[in-house]
Design a protein around this motif. Structure first.
Motif, PDB file in Angstrom:
ATOM      1  N   GLY A  28       0.780  -1.234   0.000  1.00  0.00           N
ATOM      2  CA  GLY A  28       0.000   0.000   0.000  1.00  0.00           C
ATOM      3  C   GLY A  28       0.807   1.276   0.000  1.00  0.00           C
ATOM      4  N   SER A  29       2.031   1.248  -0.512  1.00  0.00           N
ATOM      5  CA  SER A  29       2.909   2.420  -0.423  1.00  0.00           C
ATOM      6  C   SER A  29       3.168   3.124  -1.752  1.00  0.00           C
ATOM      7  CB  SER A  29       4.264   2.008   0.172  1.00  0.00           C
ATOM      8  OG  SER A  29       4.960   1.143  -0.714  1.00  0.00           O
ATOM      9  N   VAL A  30       2.679   2.562  -2.851  1.00  0.00           N
ATOM     10  CA  VAL A  30       3.074   3.027  -4.182  1.00  0.00           C
ATOM     11  C   VAL A  30       1.887   3.639  -4.928  1.00  0.00           C
ATOM     12  CG1 VAL A  30       3.955   2.249  -6.425  1.00  0.00           C
ATOM     13  CG2 VAL A  30       4.929   1.323  -4.317  1.00  0.00           C
ATOM     14  N   ASP A  31       2.148   4.721  -5.668  1.00  0.00           N
ATOM     15  CA  ASP A  31       1.103   5.367  -6.471  1.00  0.00           C
ATOM     16  C   ASP A  31       0.957   4.737  -7.844  1.00  0.00           C
ATOM     17  OD1 ASP A  31       0.435   7.693  -4.691  1.00  0.00           O
ATOM     18  OD2 ASP A  31       2.574   8.095  -4.993  1.00  0.00           O
ATOM     19  N   MET A  32       2.060   4.251  -8.391  1.00  0.00           N
ATOM     20  CA  MET A  32       2.031   3.745  -9.761  1.00  0.00           C
ATOM     21  C   MET A  32       3.118   2.689  -9.950  1.00  0.00           C
ATOM     22  SD  MET A  32       2.375   5.958 -13.329  1.00  0.00           S
ATOM     23  CE  MET A  32       0.714   6.666 -13.163  1.00  0.00           C
ATOM     24  N   VAL A  33       2.767   1.620 -10.657  1.00  0.00           N
ATOM     25  CA  VAL A  33       3.739   0.601 -11.074  1.00  0.00           C
ATOM     26  C   VAL A  33       3.707   0.549 -12.592  1.00  0.00           C
ATOM     27  CG1 VAL A  33       4.386  -1.827 -11.003  1.00  0.00           C
ATOM     28  CG2 VAL A  33       3.441  -0.743  -8.958  1.00  0.00           C
ATOM     29  N   LEU A  34       4.884   0.549 -13.202  1.00  0.00           N
ATOM     30  CA  LEU A  34       4.974   0.547 -14.657  1.00  0.00           C
ATOM     31  C   LEU A  34       5.822  -0.628 -15.125  1.00  0.00           C
ATOM     32  CD1 LEU A  34       5.793   4.346 -15.194  1.00  0.00           C
ATOM     33  CD2 LEU A  34       3.565   3.237 -15.482  1.00  0.00           C
ATOM     34  N   THR A  35       5.413  -1.227 -16.236  1.00  0.00           N
ATOM     35  CA  THR A  35       6.252  -2.241 -16.858  1.00  0.00           C
ATOM     36  C   THR A  35       6.131  -2.124 -18.368  1.00  0.00           C
ATOM     37  OG1 THR A  35       6.886  -4.571 -16.857  1.00  0.00           O
ATOM     38  CG2 THR A  35       4.524  -4.104 -16.813  1.00  0.00           C
ATOM     39  N   GLY A  59       0.043 -10.448  -8.104  1.00  0.00           N
ATOM     40  CA  GLY A  59      -0.404 -10.154  -6.747  1.00  0.00           C
ATOM     41  C   GLY A  59       0.562  -9.242  -6.008  1.00  0.00           C
ATOM     42  N   SER A  60       1.865  -9.403  -6.268  1.00  0.00           N
ATOM     43  CA  SER A  60       2.857  -8.544  -5.607  1.00  0.00           C
ATOM     44  C   SER A  60       2.715  -7.097  -6.065  1.00  0.00           C
ATOM     45  CB  SER A  60       4.278  -9.060  -5.896  1.00  0.00           C
ATOM     46  OG  SER A  60       4.680  -8.796  -7.234  1.00  0.00           O
ATOM     47  N   VAL A  61       2.380  -6.902  -7.326  1.00  0.00           N
ATOM     48  CA  VAL A  61       2.150  -5.550  -7.843  1.00  0.00           C
ATOM     49  C   VAL A  61       0.913  -4.950  -7.192  1.00  0.00           C
ATOM     50  CG1 VAL A  61       1.644  -4.188  -9.913  1.00  0.00           C
ATOM     51  CG2 VAL A  61       3.258  -6.103 -10.044  1.00  0.00           C
ATOM     52  N   TYR A  62      -0.152  -5.729  -7.161  1.00  0.00           N
ATOM     53  CA  TYR A  62      -1.413  -5.270  -6.569  1.00  0.00           C
ATOM     54  C   TYR A  62      -1.217  -4.867  -5.107  1.00  0.00           C
ATOM     55  CZ  TYR A  62      -6.421  -5.274  -5.446  1.00  0.00           C
ATOM     56  OH  TYR A  62      -7.683  -4.919  -5.056  1.00  0.00           O
ATOM     57  N   THR A  63      -0.513  -5.697  -4.353  1.00  0.00           N
ATOM     58  CA  THR A  63      -0.296  -5.438  -2.928  1.00  0.00           C
ATOM     59  C   THR A  63       0.505  -4.161  -2.700  1.00  0.00           C
ATOM     60  OG1 THR A  63      -0.394  -7.806  -2.418  1.00  0.00           O
ATOM     61  CG2 THR A  63       0.719  -6.378  -0.813  1.00  0.00           C
ATOM     62  N   SER A  64       1.478  -3.890  -3.553  1.00  0.00           N
ATOM     63  CA  SER A  64       2.347  -2.724  -3.357  1.00  0.00           C
ATOM     64  C   SER A  64       1.620  -1.401  -3.551  1.00  0.00           C
ATOM     65  CB  SER A  64       3.536  -2.785  -4.326  1.00  0.00           C
ATOM     66  OG  SER A  64       3.137  -2.490  -5.657  1.00  0.00           O
ATOM     67  N   LEU A  65       0.561  -1.395  -4.350  1.00  0.00           N
ATOM     68  CA  LEU A  65      -0.127  -0.153  -4.707  1.00  0.00           C
ATOM     69  C   LEU A  65      -1.094   0.327  -3.630  1.00  0.00           C
ATOM     70  CD1 LEU A  65      -0.870  -0.933  -8.449  1.00  0.00           C
ATOM     71  CD2 LEU A  65       0.326   1.121  -7.652  1.00  0.00           C
ATOM     72  N   LYS A  66      -1.224   1.634  -3.538  1.00  0.00           N
ATOM     73  CA  LYS A  66      -2.260   2.240  -2.725  1.00  0.00           C
ATOM     74  C   LYS A  66      -3.619   2.005  -3.381  1.00  0.00           C
ATOM     75  CE  LYS A  66       0.802   6.115  -1.520  1.00  0.00           C
ATOM     76  NZ  LYS A  66       1.024   7.582  -1.702  1.00  0.00           N
ATOM     77  N   LYS A  67      -4.673   2.158  -2.638  1.00  0.00           N
ATOM     78  CA  LYS A  67      -6.006   2.114  -3.218  1.00  0.00           C
ATOM     79  C   LYS A  67      -6.123   3.242  -4.248  1.00  0.00           C
ATOM     80  CE  LYS A  67     -10.908   2.046  -1.997  1.00  0.00           C
ATOM     81  NZ  LYS A  67     -11.901   2.114  -0.894  1.00  0.00           N
ATOM     82  N   GLY A  68      -6.581   2.915  -5.425  1.00  0.00           N
ATOM     83  CA  GLY A  68      -6.646   3.898  -6.505  1.00  0.00           C
ATOM     84  C   GLY A  68      -5.362   4.000  -7.308  1.00  0.00           C
ATOM     85  N   VAL A  93      -2.235   3.024  -9.863  1.00  0.00           N
ATOM     86  CA  VAL A  93      -2.268   2.658 -11.280  1.00  0.00           C
ATOM     87  C   VAL A  93      -1.181   1.645 -11.618  1.00  0.00           C
ATOM     88  CG1 VAL A  93      -1.891   3.540 -13.632  1.00  0.00           C
ATOM     89  CG2 VAL A  93      -3.283   4.841 -12.016  1.00  0.00           C
ATOM     90  N   PHE A  94      -1.556   0.650 -12.398  1.00  0.00           N
ATOM     91  CA  PHE A  94      -0.615  -0.308 -12.980  1.00  0.00           C
ATOM     92  C   PHE A  94      -0.623  -0.068 -14.486  1.00  0.00           C
ATOM     93  CE2 PHE A  94       0.196  -5.067 -13.964  1.00  0.00           C
ATOM     94  CZ  PHE A  94       1.558  -4.845 -14.096  1.00  0.00           C
ATOM     95  N   GLY A  95       0.478   0.465 -15.009  1.00  0.00           N
ATOM     96  CA  GLY A  95       0.580   0.772 -16.429  1.00  0.00           C
ATOM     97  C   GLY A  95       1.387  -0.280 -17.162  1.00  0.00           C
ATOM     98  N   VAL A  96       0.831  -0.795 -18.247  1.00  0.00           N
ATOM     99  CA  VAL A  96       1.443  -1.909 -18.981  1.00  0.00           C
ATOM    100  C   VAL A  96       1.568  -1.565 -20.462  1.00  0.00           C
ATOM    101  CG1 VAL A  96       1.142  -4.308 -19.736  1.00  0.00           C
ATOM    102  CG2 VAL A  96       0.528  -3.647 -17.392  1.00  0.00           C
ATOM    103  N   VAL A  97       2.766  -1.787 -20.988  1.00  0.00           N
ATOM    104  CA  VAL A  97       2.981  -1.766 -22.438  1.00  0.00           C
ATOM    105  C   VAL A  97       3.537  -3.133 -22.813  1.00  0.00           C
ATOM    106  CG1 VAL A  97       4.221  -0.726 -24.371  1.00  0.00           C
ATOM    107  CG2 VAL A  97       3.423   0.718 -22.493  1.00  0.00           C
ATOM    108  N   GLU A  98       2.958  -3.757 -23.839  1.00  0.00           N
ATOM    109  CA  GLU A  98       3.407  -5.095 -24.228  1.00  0.00           C
ATOM    110  C   GLU A  98       3.202  -5.298 -25.729  1.00  0.00           C
ATOM    111  OE1 GLU A  98       5.264  -7.589 -24.417  1.00  0.00           O
ATOM    112  OE2 GLU A  98       4.809  -8.516 -22.484  1.00  0.00           O
ATOM    113  N   HIS A  99       4.089  -6.105 -26.326  1.00  0.00           N
ATOM    114  CA  HIS A  99       3.939  -6.484 -27.734  1.00  0.00           C
ATOM    115  C   HIS A  99       2.593  -7.196 -27.918  1.00  0.00           C
ATOM    116  CE1 HIS A  99       8.230  -5.672 -27.928  1.00  0.00           C
ATOM    117  NE2 HIS A  99       8.476  -6.641 -27.063  1.00  0.00           N
ATOM    118  N   ARG A 100       1.859  -6.803 -28.973  1.00  0.00           N
ATOM    119  CA  ARG A 100       0.487  -7.312 -29.128  1.00  0.00           C
ATOM    120  C   ARG A 100       0.383  -8.333 -30.258  1.00  0.00           C
ATOM    121  NH1 ARG A 100      -3.846  -2.755 -29.206  1.00  0.00           N
ATOM    122  NH2 ARG A 100      -2.523  -2.006 -30.897  1.00  0.00           N
ATOM    123  N   LEU A 101      -0.146  -9.481 -29.912  1.00  0.00           N
ATOM    124  CA  LEU A 101      -0.423 -10.528 -30.884  1.00  0.00           C
ATOM    125  C   LEU A 101      -1.853 -10.384 -31.387  1.00  0.00           C
ATOM    126  CD1 LEU A 101       0.761 -13.208 -32.127  1.00  0.00           C
ATOM    127  CD2 LEU A 101      -0.496 -14.403 -30.315  1.00  0.00           C
TER     128      LEU A 101
END
Length: 272
Positions: free
Chosen positions: A142-149, A169-178, A180-188
């Protein structure tokens, strides 16, 4: 009548103030992208990676605590570190310096050497460990505002479904309520078959969304800012045939150069 005029003036003032704040944040991001500390070869890739539009879409602010998962060679670190340096915090969550695997240790040492080479830019970057499937130690709950990968999820597929669940789950746990998890990935393309290990580097957008939603995230928005309609995802050697890797060396190099970098999904998830 006077009240109406005063209310209108107050509203107008608020709008101009908000616009000014947004402009200031945008200016800070543009300044970080234009920083002379960036590697020239990395700057050349801005035309494909759209850092300003991508980070703006995710809603980044210079006061945030942001985790960059698996920063690799530090392409985005070059932008995030100066942007967050004065008022926010960047946590680079990557290879473990104490890993039992020698190659992982070397990767961590290379990244550290890069940070140490420019302390005026990187000496405030905090380090965490993100070493799937073995170790996830990068931020308190619950300490992070945003996680990016950026273009990493395909690398984690071979760890298997159970480990992917733990990873997300580790990403989800690290984030504060509200947060953001930002994802960029090669698209099939949805019409093509994705193997279980994503060995071509490409992934179905629906599958990536499913991984995040299974961890509790909600899909807030998606963007086509990193789309490339020239990329049909049919390349000998997978996504690495395209620039900047050119895995097939000189074979069909001009063709791959004309295609450019891969077609990519850009997804914004939120922790409810």
């Amino acid at each position: 009548m006077k009240r109406t005029v005063l209310a209108a003036l107050a509203t107008t003032t608020m709008l101009f103030s908000a616009a000014g704040a947004i402009a200031a944040e945008d200016a800070a991001l543009k300044a970080a992208i234009a920083a002379p500390s960036r590697t020239p070869a990395n700057v050349e890739r801005d035309v494909y990676r759209h850092p300003y539009e991508t980070l703006n879409f995710f809603g980044i602010k210079p006061t945030m605590t942001v985790v960059e998962l698996a920063p690799g060679g530090g392409w985005y670190t070059e932008i995030l570190a100066p942007y967050l340096r004065d008022h926010g915090k960047l946590i680079a969550a990557g290879n473990d310096l104490a890993s039992p695997d020698a190659n992982e240790r070397k990767g961590a040492e290379r990244y550290m050497a890069r940070l140490n080479a420019k302390p005026e830019v990187y000496n405030k970057v905090a380090l965490g460990v993100f070493s799937p499937p073995r170790k996830y130690e990068f931020a308190p709950a619950g300490s992070v505002d945003m996680v990016l990968t950026f273009r990493n999820i395909h690398n984690w597929m071979e760890t298997g479904p159970d480990n992917l669940k733990t990873l997300f789950g580790s990403v989800y746990t690290s984030l504060k309520k509200g947060g953001v998890f930002g994802v960029v990935e090669h698209r099939l393309p949805a019409s093509k078959v994705q193997d279980k290990d994503a060995s071509t580097g490409y992934m179905h957008e629906k599958y990536v969304i499913g991984l995040a939603e299974a961890a509790g995230f909600k899909l807030a928005d998606k963007s086509e800012v990193n789309a490339n309609p020239k990329d049909n995802a049919e390349h000998k050697g997978g996504v690495w045939a395209l620039p900047p890797t050119y895995a097939n060396k000189d074979a069909d190099r001009e063709m791959y150069k004309a295609i450019g970098e891969s077609d990519r999904m850009t997804l914004k998830f939120v922790k409810p």
